[in-house]
Design a protein around this motif. Structure first.
Motif, PDB file in Angstrom:
ATOM      1  N   THR A 193      53.031  44.873  10.372  1.00 15.35           N
ATOM      2  CA  THR A 193      53.422  46.270  10.516  1.00 15.35           C
ATOM      3  C   THR A 193      54.428  46.538   9.116  1.00 15.35           C
ATOM      4  N   ILE A 194      55.318  45.608   8.791  1.00 16.77           N
ATOM      5  CA  ILE A 194      56.518  46.023   7.918  1.00 16.77           C
ATOM      6  C   ILE A 194      55.649  46.036   6.513  1.00 16.77           C
TER       7      ILE A 194
ATOM      8  N   PHE B  65      47.604  32.508  16.334  1.00 14.03           N
ATOM      9  CA  PHE B  65      46.805  32.835  15.282  1.00 14.03           C
ATOM     10  C   PHE B  65      46.659  34.162  15.031  1.00 14.03           C
ATOM     11  N   ILE B  66      46.279  34.523  13.862  1.00 13.71           N
ATOM     12  CA  ILE B  66      45.953  35.803  13.397  1.00 13.71           C
ATOM     13  C   ILE B  66      44.578  35.860  12.767  1.00 13.71           C
ATOM     14  N   VAL B  67      43.758  36.656  12.884  1.00 12.68           N
ATOM     15  CA  VAL B  67      42.475  36.924  12.346  1.00 12.68           C
ATOM     16  C   VAL B  67      42.768  38.245  11.213  1.00 12.68           C
ATOM     17  N   VAL B  68      42.247  37.871   9.952  1.00  9.08           N
ATOM     18  CA  VAL B  68      42.527  38.766   8.749  1.00  9.08           C
ATOM     19  C   VAL B  68      41.354  38.812   7.733  1.00  9.08           C
ATOM     20  N   ASP B  69      41.086  39.806   7.183  1.00 10.07           N
ATOM     21  CA  ASP B  69      39.902  39.778   6.227  1.00 10.07           C
ATOM     22  C   ASP B  69      40.351  38.997   5.159  1.00 10.07           C
ATOM     23  N   GLU B  70      39.246  38.102   4.608  1.00 11.61           N
ATOM     24  CA  GLU B  70      39.540  37.361   3.544  1.00 11.61           C
ATOM     25  C   GLU B  70      40.229  38.002   2.335  1.00 11.61           C
ATOM     26  N   THR B  71      39.907  39.142   2.172  1.00  8.78           N
ATOM     27  CA  THR B  71      40.582  39.773   0.911  1.00  8.78           C
ATOM     28  C   THR B  71      42.075  39.930   1.206  1.00  8.78           C
ATOM     29  N   ASP B  72      42.809  39.633   2.316  1.00  7.09           N
ATOM     30  CA  ASP B  72      44.206  39.950   2.602  1.00  7.09           C
ATOM     31  C   ASP B  72      44.626  38.503   2.880  1.00  7.09           C
TER      32      ASP B  72
ATOM     33  N   LYS C  45      36.135  37.001   7.821  1.00 10.89           N
ATOM     34  CA  LYS C  45      37.399  37.204   8.438  1.00 10.89           C
ATOM     35  C   LYS C  45      37.821  35.524   8.621  1.00 10.89           C
ATOM     36  N   ILE C  46      39.035  35.493   8.216  1.00  8.31           N
ATOM     37  CA  ILE C  46      39.730  34.324   8.246  1.00  8.31           C
ATOM     38  C   ILE C  46      40.820  34.070   9.344  1.00  8.31           C
ATOM     39  N   LYS C  47      40.799  32.880  10.119  1.00  6.05           N
ATOM     40  CA  LYS C  47      41.557  32.807  11.329  1.00  6.05           C
ATOM     41  C   LYS C  47      43.045  31.821  10.557  1.00  6.05           C
ATOM     42  N   LEU C  48      44.134  32.391  10.446  1.00  4.85           N
ATOM     43  CA  LEU C  48      45.307  31.349  10.074  1.00  4.85           C
ATOM     44  C   LEU C  48      45.871  30.966  11.350  1.00  4.85           C
ATOM     45  N   LEU C  49      46.267  29.755  11.482  1.00  4.39           N
ATOM     46  CA  LEU C  49      47.000  29.125  12.605  1.00  4.39           C
ATOM     47  C   LEU C  49      48.006  28.507  12.307  1.00  4.39           C
ATOM     48  N   TRP C  50      49.230  28.525  13.337  1.00  4.95           N
ATOM     49  CA  TRP C  50      50.255  27.765  13.391  1.00  4.95           C
ATOM     50  C   TRP C  50      50.279  26.936  14.630  1.00  4.95           C
TER      51      TRP C  50
ATOM     52  N   THR D  78      46.534  45.004   7.448  1.00  6.25           N
ATOM     53  CA  THR D  78      45.669  44.945   8.560  1.00  6.25           C
ATOM     54  C   THR D  78      45.279  43.688   9.211  1.00  6.25           C
ATOM     55  N   PHE D  79      44.896  43.664  10.340  1.00  7.01           N
ATOM     56  CA  PHE D  79      44.594  42.465  11.252  1.00  7.01           C
ATOM     57  C   PHE D  79      43.689  42.727  12.213  1.00  7.01           C
ATOM     58  N   HIS D  80      42.704  41.707  12.785  1.00  8.69           N
ATOM     59  CA  HIS D  80      41.688  42.043  13.579  1.00  8.69           C
ATOM     60  C   HIS D  80      42.277  41.771  15.030  1.00  8.69           C
ATOM     61  N   GLU D  81      42.806  40.645  15.086  1.00  6.18           N
ATOM     62  CA  GLU D  81      43.603  39.960  16.390  1.00  6.18           C
ATOM     63  C   GLU D  81      44.703  39.156  16.043  1.00  6.18           C
ATOM     64  N   ILE D  82      45.586  38.959  16.908  1.00 10.08           N
ATOM     65  CA  ILE D  82      46.697  38.068  17.002  1.00 10.08           C
ATOM     66  C   ILE D  82      46.709  37.612  18.494  1.00 10.08           C
ATOM     67  N   ASP D  83      46.803  36.357  18.795  1.00  9.28           N
ATOM     68  CA  ASP D  83      46.850  35.678  20.037  1.00  9.28           C
ATOM     69  C   ASP D  83      47.341  34.114  19.936  1.00  9.28           C
ATOM     70  N   VAL D  84      47.011  33.697  21.201  1.00 10.13           N
ATOM     71  CA  VAL D  84      47.749  32.297  21.385  1.00 10.13           C
ATOM     72  C   VAL D  84      46.530  31.499  22.011  1.00 10.13           C
TER      73      VAL D  84
END
Length: 77
Positions: A32-33, A54-61, A4-9, A37-43
């Protein structure tokens, strides 16, 4: 099982919290558009003047999200 990868802004300043919270709305809309898939979106708060959306996604995505949304940084979740 994929990583799982966490991408941050990062957002700085007096309005950082509100800006980060608003950014999460756009992260959810994008997923959605694009039917992704994602696992978590938060601040998360680093300090009162620095918040990260941030959003946590699978490495494949991860590359799809990274290339389209240009996060400031990423880390293994």
């Amino acid at each position: 099982m994929s990583k799982k990868i966490k991408l941050l802004w990062d957002f700085r300043g007096e309005d950082a919290k509100k800006t980060a919270e608003h950014h999460t709305i756009h992260l959810k809309e994008f997923a959605t558009i694009e039917n992704l898939t994602f696992h978590e979106i938060d601040v998360e708060e680093k300090n009162p003047m620095l918040f990260s959306a941030f959003i946590v996604v699978d490495e494949t995505d991860m590359k799809i999200y990274r290339d389209a949304l240009k996060p400031h940084r990423g880390e293994v979740a």
